[in-house]
Design a protein around this motif. Structure first.
Motif, PDB file in Angstrom:
ATOM      1  N   LYS A 196     -28.895 -50.958  40.405  1.00 40.09           N
ATOM      2  CA  LYS A 196     -28.121 -49.748  40.694  1.00 40.09           C
ATOM      3  C   LYS A 196     -27.152 -49.900  41.859  1.00 40.09           C
ATOM      4  CE  LYS A 196     -30.168 -47.845  37.283  1.00 40.09           C
ATOM      5  NZ  LYS A 196     -29.430 -47.880  35.980  1.00 40.09           N
ATOM      6  N   SER A 197     -27.203 -51.028  42.589  1.00 36.95           N
ATOM      7  CA  SER A 197     -26.228 -51.213  43.671  1.00 36.95           C
ATOM      8  C   SER A 197     -25.572 -52.591  43.662  1.00 36.95           C
ATOM      9  CB  SER A 197     -26.879 -50.971  45.038  1.00 36.95           C
ATOM     10  OG  SER A 197     -27.920 -51.891  45.281  1.00 36.95           O
ATOM     11  N   LEU A 198     -25.917 -53.436  42.687  1.00 34.76           N
ATOM     12  CA  LEU A 198     -25.328 -54.771  42.610  1.00 34.76           C
ATOM     13  C   LEU A 198     -24.681 -55.009  41.255  1.00 34.76           C
ATOM     14  CD1 LEU A 198     -28.098 -57.047  44.213  1.00 34.76           C
ATOM     15  CD2 LEU A 198     -25.932 -56.335  45.254  1.00 34.76           C
ATOM     16  N   SER A 199     -23.472 -55.547  41.287  1.00 30.43           N
ATOM     17  CA  SER A 199     -22.818 -56.071  40.089  1.00 30.43           C
ATOM     18  C   SER A 199     -22.261 -57.444  40.446  1.00 30.43           C
ATOM     19  CB  SER A 199     -21.706 -55.136  39.611  1.00 30.43           C
ATOM     20  OG  SER A 199     -20.760 -54.895  40.648  1.00 30.43           O
ATOM     21  N   PHE A 200     -21.843 -58.186  39.427  1.00 29.65           N
ATOM     22  CA  PHE A 200     -21.423 -59.570  39.651  1.00 29.65           C
ATOM     23  C   PHE A 200     -20.169 -59.884  38.849  1.00 29.65           C
ATOM     24  CE2 PHE A 200     -25.829 -59.318  40.674  1.00 29.65           C
ATOM     25  CZ  PHE A 200     -26.014 -60.185  41.738  1.00 29.65           C
ATOM     26  N   SER A 201     -19.130 -60.310  39.566  1.00 28.99           N
ATOM     27  CA  SER A 201     -17.969 -60.907  38.918  1.00 28.99           C
ATOM     28  C   SER A 201     -18.252 -62.405  38.869  1.00 28.99           C
ATOM     29  CB  SER A 201     -16.695 -60.609  39.715  1.00 28.99           C
ATOM     30  OG  SER A 201     -15.583 -61.245  39.121  1.00 28.99           O
ATOM     31  N   ALA A 202     -18.922 -62.823  37.805  1.00 26.47           N
ATOM     32  CA  ALA A 202     -19.523 -64.161  37.781  1.00 26.47           C
ATOM     33  C   ALA A 202     -19.407 -64.784  36.404  1.00 26.47           C
ATOM     34  CB  ALA A 202     -20.989 -64.086  38.216  1.00 26.47           C
ATOM     35  N   GLY A 203     -18.171 -64.992  35.986  1.00 28.70           N
ATOM     36  CA  GLY A 203     -17.937 -65.644  34.705  1.00 28.70           C
ATOM     37  C   GLY A 203     -17.695 -67.132  34.888  1.00 28.70           C
ATOM     38  N   LEU A 204     -16.797 -67.665  34.085  1.00 27.48           N
ATOM     39  CA  LEU A 204     -16.450 -69.085  34.136  1.00 27.48           C
ATOM     40  C   LEU A 204     -14.992 -69.212  34.541  1.00 27.48           C
ATOM     41  CD1 LEU A 204     -18.179 -70.296  30.851  1.00 27.48           C
ATOM     42  CD2 LEU A 204     -19.039 -70.544  33.189  1.00 27.48           C
ATOM     43  N   ARG A 205     -14.752 -69.554  35.799  1.00 28.86           N
ATOM     44  CA  ARG A 205     -13.384 -69.781  36.236  1.00 28.86           C
ATOM     45  C   ARG A 205     -12.874 -71.079  35.621  1.00 28.86           C
ATOM     46  NH1 ARG A 205     -12.511 -69.502  42.557  1.00 28.86           N
ATOM     47  NH2 ARG A 205     -13.351 -71.628  42.411  1.00 28.86           N
ATOM     48  N   SER A 206     -11.574 -71.290  35.629  1.00 26.83           N
ATOM     49  CA  SER A 206     -10.981 -72.430  34.925  1.00 26.83           C
ATOM     50  C   SER A 206     -11.493 -73.777  35.421  1.00 26.83           C
ATOM     51  CB  SER A 206      -9.450 -72.384  35.058  1.00 26.83           C
ATOM     52  OG  SER A 206      -9.064 -72.388  36.423  1.00 26.83           O
ATOM     53  N   ASP A 207     -12.004 -73.835  36.658  1.00 28.73           N
ATOM     54  CA  ASP A 207     -12.476 -75.109  37.205  1.00 28.73           C
ATOM     55  C   ASP A 207     -13.991 -75.285  37.089  1.00 28.73           C
ATOM     56  OD1 ASP A 207     -13.227 -73.168  39.015  1.00 28.73           O
ATOM     57  OD2 ASP A 207     -12.550 -74.256  40.791  1.00 28.73           O
ATOM     58  N   TYR A 208     -14.651 -74.494  36.222  1.00 29.99           N
ATOM     59  CA  TYR A 208     -16.115 -74.506  36.224  1.00 29.99           C
ATOM     60  C   TYR A 208     -16.719 -75.836  35.777  1.00 29.99           C
ATOM     61  CZ  TYR A 208     -16.696 -74.021  31.116  1.00 29.99           C
ATOM     62  OH  TYR A 208     -16.707 -74.227  29.760  1.00 29.99           O
ATOM     63  N   VAL A 209     -15.992 -76.601  34.969  1.00 33.27           N
ATOM     64  CA  VAL A 209     -16.555 -77.870  34.506  1.00 33.27           C
ATOM     65  C   VAL A 209     -16.675 -78.855  35.665  1.00 33.27           C
ATOM     66  CG1 VAL A 209     -16.154 -79.872  33.029  1.00 33.27           C
ATOM     67  CG2 VAL A 209     -15.789 -77.570  32.132  1.00 33.27           C
TER      68      VAL A 209
END
Length: 659
Positions: free
Chosen positions: A307-320
């Protein structure tokens, strides 16, 4: 008489230097060419030595010397002038623009050159308090916590040899396993092992690092984890790397349903190498677009999210090549996970739809990093919905470190010195400590390994949230403070917000929360960005409980407000962003002393580029150059002492409301 040093300030260099004879025509204008009896000094490698070149840029060519360092210093060696009487120097440029006041040359004869300074003035060095532990109750309730367990129940797994897919899969699996008890710790890099050893002792003495032998070495760390805990997972969730949003959806489904995310290759590895064939839910083709996927998550997963945490945590272009590490804390906390760009109108609207659905209250945070061109600008979408920012993309083992008990801390308060006319009083601050991945990586390494720390007063920005999120890390910094170290709140206090964008109905509530977290973190100064509204900035100063605020947008020079409990609070401009060696010198020599009053200045050191293990030595060299340039003028203070000094000066010289 010898011409000994040439101080080169330009970005290119001369091919020849001629020392002009008095017989040459004297003119106030430009000279087109040397006279025929000039002495020509070729800039050859055999004759010229490099004294100062911070970029290691000097190259000797047929055209002369080329280099790019500001402040480049060359020794021309001894020159035999014979019986000639010379009074000018001619510089022939090689492929560069004409010198100006900003890009030019200075020449010094050996009897004119000042000896370089090897010291600078530290205005005061005061001891820290006898104890950094505060008897105040630490703040709580904004971050996910689990239970700490005995060392015998902790598995420390080496994933350094895994590829990016192995690492991110292991991170989510770790988070799922750590939802109740902090049982799994992952070593991605050497310093992660060092941090574990700081608490539990050396590897091989009381604990052992785990990494099994498997046919696929790139999944050996992941396989070690799964082999030990496979009975704790209920399903696999198959996602598609070509549809990056399926990674975010897989994280949420796994967090809520005790799953482990897999690619096709990892699924086959589990089936064949580990003989592990549990149910696999394939979500790779469930949605036509990312917006469809997030709408489904709002409808089906949001009610089960933190209820108080969210995450912008996908795969950025340099993730590999450089995979993020925040995924374990996202899975452990069951926060809503997305990766949407604030610069795309449709995606911006979806971010706000997520925030509206979960109805976040003031103090809520998005962790990870933004998907737009400016990752910080995620604040534009989230702040109106009471959500601040906690940059943490490379923050590892969050689901482990959060298990330690919350803790409150304290530092001594800033103390004023007498501020004198003609002096320039300077504080220095390392950037980016609001970012918890910097605290746990760059800042930790600097505090532990950087030579020169403690020889110059510098503030280090730090996240107040660590008192709940990772109290062990915050205590590490407190344990190792020297008298010339101060912990400073990074933008914008206890979390990063754009003050101009934050929900207008709840800004006062945010300010109240900010003051409480800063107080029990032990901070007396903070940086504040993106708050150009004078009234909002003033309310921050009045409520923060700090001694001083450093304005990153330079709108509130030497502002004074009456703060909490009636004490004065000052604002100082945060100052120049210094990215590389030479920047501090250039900034400080641009500040002119005033014979009528003291001058106050802050310099902001960019930790990512100026910092590192060599950061303090780099800074010391620059301050020595500054002292050589203008001796007995600059005095260096910790940020809290500079603020206390400015406050006292303003109060003695007619100050409330002074700017």
């Amino acid at each position: 008489m010898n011409v000994k040093y040439a101080i080169i300030l330009a970005s290119g260099l001369s091919s020849t230097v001629a020392v002009m004879s008095q017989a040459a025509p004297l003119t106030n204008g430009d000279i087109d060419s040397p006279s025929q009896d000039a002495m020509i000094l070729l800039m050859e490698e055999s004759k010229v030595s490099v004294v100062y070149d911070p970029k290691t840029s000097v190259v000797f060519t047929d055209e002369g010397i080329k280099g790019t360092s500001d402040g480049l210093t060359l020794d021309l060696g001894e020159i035999d002038f014979g019986s000639g009487d010379y009074d000018r120097v001619w510089v022939e440029m090689a492929n560069v623009m004409k010198p100006t006041e900003q890009t030019g040359f200075d020449f010094y004869l050996d009897d004119m050159l000042l000896e370089p300074k090897t010291d600078f003035t530290i205005a005061q060095e005061l001891p820290h308090l006898d104890s950094y532990e505060s008897d105040k109750q630490p703040q709580e309730g904004l971050f996910f916590k689990n239970q700490n367990v005995p060392l015998s129940q902790i598995s420390v797994i080496d994933v350094r040899g895994d590829d990016s897919y192995g690492k991110i899969t292991a991170a989510v699996a770790q988070g799922v396993l750590n939802q109740s008890n902090a049982e799994v710790y992952l070593v991605y890099e050497d310093h992660h092992q060092t941090q574990f050893e700081d608490v539990y002792g050396k590897q091989g003495e009381t604990w052992n690092l785990l990494r099994g032998n498997y046919l696929e070495e790139k999944y050996a760390g992941l396989a070690t984890l799964v082999d030990k805990y496979k009975d704790r997972f209920k399903k696999m969730v198959l996602w598609d790397p070509d549809k990056e949003w399926t990674w975010c959806l897989a994280q949420m489904i796994c967090a809520q349903q005790k799953g482990i995310p897999v690619t096709k290759e990892i699924k086959e590895f589990f089936n064949n190498e580990l003989d592990w064939n549990i149910e696999c839910e394939d979500i790779s083709n469930n949605w036509a677009t990312k917006l469809d996927a997030y709408q489904w998550a709002i409808d089906n997963l949001a009610d089960g999210c933190h209820k108080s945490l969210s995450f912008s945590a996908g795969l950025r272009s340099d993730y590999v090549s450089n995979p993020w590490k925040i995924y374990d804390y996202a899975a452990a906390s069951k926060g809503f996970v997305f990766f949407l760009s604030d610069s795309d109108p449709d995606e911006f609207a979806m971010i706000q739809k997520i925030c509206d659905k979960i109805d976040y209250q003031p103090g809520s945070s998005t962790m990870g990093y933004g998907a737009g061109k400016d990752g910080d600008a995620l604040n534009n979408a989230t702040n109106p919905y009471n959500v601040g920012f906690m940059v943490s993309d490379y923050y590892a083992n969050g689901s482990f470190w959060c298990s330690f008990p919350r803790k409150a801390f304290q530092q001594r308060k800033g103390q004023a010195i007498e501020a004198l006319p003609g002096k320039i009083y300077v504080s220095l601050i390392w950037s980016d400590g609001d970012n918890v991945q910097f605290d746990s990586n760059q800042m930790y390494n600097m505090f532990k390994n950087a030579p020169g720390r403690g020889k110059v007063p510098v503030g280090m920005t730090m996240a107040a949230s660590l008192q709940e999120l990772n109290p062990v890390l915050l205590e590490y910094f407190y344990k190792n403070l020297t008298p010339n170290d101060e912990l400073v709140a990074g933008p914008s206090g206890f979390q990063f917000i754009y003050g101009d964008k934050y929900n207008e109905n709840n800004y006062e509530k945010w300010l109240e929360t900010n003051q409480k977290w800063l107080e029990t973190a032990g901070f007396h100064t903070a940086c504040l960005w993106n708050t150009t509204n004078k009234e909002r900035f003033g309310r921050y100063m009045q409520t923060c409980g700090l001694q001083g605020v450093f304005d990153g947008f330079e709108n509130n020079k030497e502002r004074y407000e009456v703060g909490k409990d009636g004490e004065g609070v000052v604002c100082i401009l945060q100052g120049a962003h210094c990215w590389e060696e030479g920047d501090v010198y250039k900034d400080l020599i641009s500040v002119k002393p005033n014979g009528q009053k003291p001058v106050f200045r802050n310099v902001y050191l960019i930790a990512a580029s100026y910092g590192g293990v060599g950061g303090y030595e780099r800074l010391i060299r620059e301050l020595q150059r500054v002292e050589s340039y203008l001796p007995n003028t600059y005095e260096f203070l910790l940020p809290m002492d500079l603020c206390a000094t400015l406050k006292e000066y303003i109060e003695k010289n007619g100050g409330n409301g002074h700017e």
